[in-house]
Design an enzyme around this catalytic site. Structure first.
Site, PDB file in Angstrom:
ATOM      1  CB  SER A 143      -0.855   0.068   1.259  1.00  0.00           C
ATOM      2  OG  SER A 143      -1.498  -1.134   1.489  1.00  0.00           O
ATOM      3  CG  ASN A 176      -0.232   3.985  10.871  1.00  0.00           C
ATOM      4  OD1 ASN A 176      -0.089   3.408   9.789  1.00  0.00           O
ATOM      5  ND2 ASN A 176      -0.559   3.361  11.980  1.00  0.00           N
ATOM      6  CD  GLU A 194      -7.789  -8.171  -1.761  1.00  0.00           C
ATOM      7  OE1 GLU A 194      -8.233  -8.392  -2.897  1.00  0.00           O
ATOM      8  OE2 GLU A 194      -6.603  -7.874  -1.532  1.00  0.00           O
TER       9      GLU A 194
HETATM   10  N1  HPA Z   1      -1.954  -1.546  11.546  1.00  0.00           N
HETATM   11  C1  HPA Z   1      -2.101  -2.531  10.633  1.00  0.00           C
HETATM   12  N2  HPA Z   1      -1.764  -2.397   9.362  1.00  0.00           N
HETATM   13  C2  HPA Z   1      -1.249  -1.220   8.984  1.00  0.00           C
HETATM   14  C3  HPA Z   1      -1.071  -0.156   9.864  1.00  0.00           C
HETATM   15  C4  HPA Z   1      -1.443  -0.325  11.231  1.00  0.00           C
HETATM   16  O1  HPA Z   1      -1.315   0.567  12.085  1.00  0.00           O
HETATM   17  N3  HPA Z   1      -0.537   0.872   9.160  1.00  0.00           N
HETATM   18  C5  HPA Z   1      -0.400   0.431   7.882  1.00  0.00           C
HETATM   19  N4  HPA Z   1      -0.828  -0.831   7.768  1.00  0.00           N
END
Ligand code: HPA
Length: 267
Positions: free
Chosen positions: A34, A229, A91
């Site tokens: 992603s 994040n 999915e």
């Molecule tokens: N948790 C799970 N999957 C993820 C996260 C997360 O904080 N950030 C990007 N993919």
């Protein structure tokens, strides 16, 4: 191919079509997670491309932000297959489509796979946009891509020598243990505290099953997470998929250049 075709046969069928479309002699596959699709552009013009959904056994990926293409690019002497978009367990199509790209790449002759992903960072020092090498994983999906008495060793699953090579390019790259959860919801803060206790540094919804399938196919694996994040509860901020994708986009150019350098230096 008929439904119920065994996974290795399906992968060989897909690999045959892939090599018809893109030629053979590919050395390495890079799976873009992603937010990594812009990193693919750092490889420059593709020598060829196929829509993933056109290859046997693949369905067009569904998550927002995922391209659906396999590109063939050249880096120096190396031929690289770029998988833009992957199938995730969430999915709901089961484990086999999740690892079909890996098996197809292996059947097409690649020896190495680079698995990239977007991940939540569990360590307070993790910064958004930071790349972290995967040193090991916790497979918390309760699934395996393998069936039957295949007791595959997963010691050094994430190749130490490939991590070393990565650090020759970016000496500051740190390493972490990646916890793979099924998703698609993000974790609760309590789950993140649990994962920290279990020894995880990163959390995400991919990579582990693909790494296992890659090992079973005899491929050498590099795992690379982009911290998009702070994991739930670490900062108190709410998690937002659009923000996760935006963070990926912002760091993708730099990471793309790293991947070009890395694939060009592969032994
Ligand atoms: N948790 C799970 N999957 C993820 C996260 C997360 O904080 N950030 C990007 N993919």
């Amino acid at each position: 191919p008929a439904a119920g075709t065994d996974p290795d046969t399906l992968a060989r069928t897909a690999a045959a079509e892939l090599t018809t479309a893109l030629g053979d002699g590919h050395d390495v596959a890079v799976v873009m997670g992603s937010g990594w699709a812009p990193a693919a552009d750092a490889f420059g013009a593709a020598e060829g491309a196929v829509a993933i959904g056109d290859l046997p056994g693949f369905a067009a990926p569904t998550a927002v932000g995922h391209g659906g293409q396999v590109r063939s690019v050249r880096v120096g002497e190396r031929r690289v297959l770029l998988f833009l978009g992957r199938t995730h367990l969430y999915e709901g199509r089961g484990v086999e489509p999740v690892v079909h790209g890996i098996r197809t790449a292996a059947a097409a002759g690649v020896r190495t796979v680079v698995l990239t992903n977007a991940a939540g960072g569990l360590a307070p020092e993790h910064r958004v946009g930071q790349a972290v090498l995967v040193s090991d994983h916790l497979n918390l999906t309760a699934r395996s891509p393998l069936v039957g008495a295949t007791f595959v060793d997963l010691t050094d699953l994430y190749s130490a020598r490939l991590r070393e090579l990565a650090r020759e390019i970016e000496p500051d790259l740190t390493e972490g243990v990646y916890a793979a959860l099924p998703g698609p919801h993000y974790e609760t803060p309590a789950e993140i505290r649990m994962l920290r206790t279990l020894g995880a540094d990163l959390v995400g919804m991919s990579t582990a099953l693909e790494a296992i399938a890659a090992r079973a196919a005899g491929l050498e694996v590099l795992g690379l997470s982009m911290v998009t994040n702070a994991a739930a509860g670490i900062t108190g901020e709410k998690l937002d998929h659009e923000e996760v994708l935006a963070a990926g986009k912002a760091a993708a150019g730099r990471l793309g250049r790293f991947l070009v350098e890395f694939t060009g230096r592969l032994p």
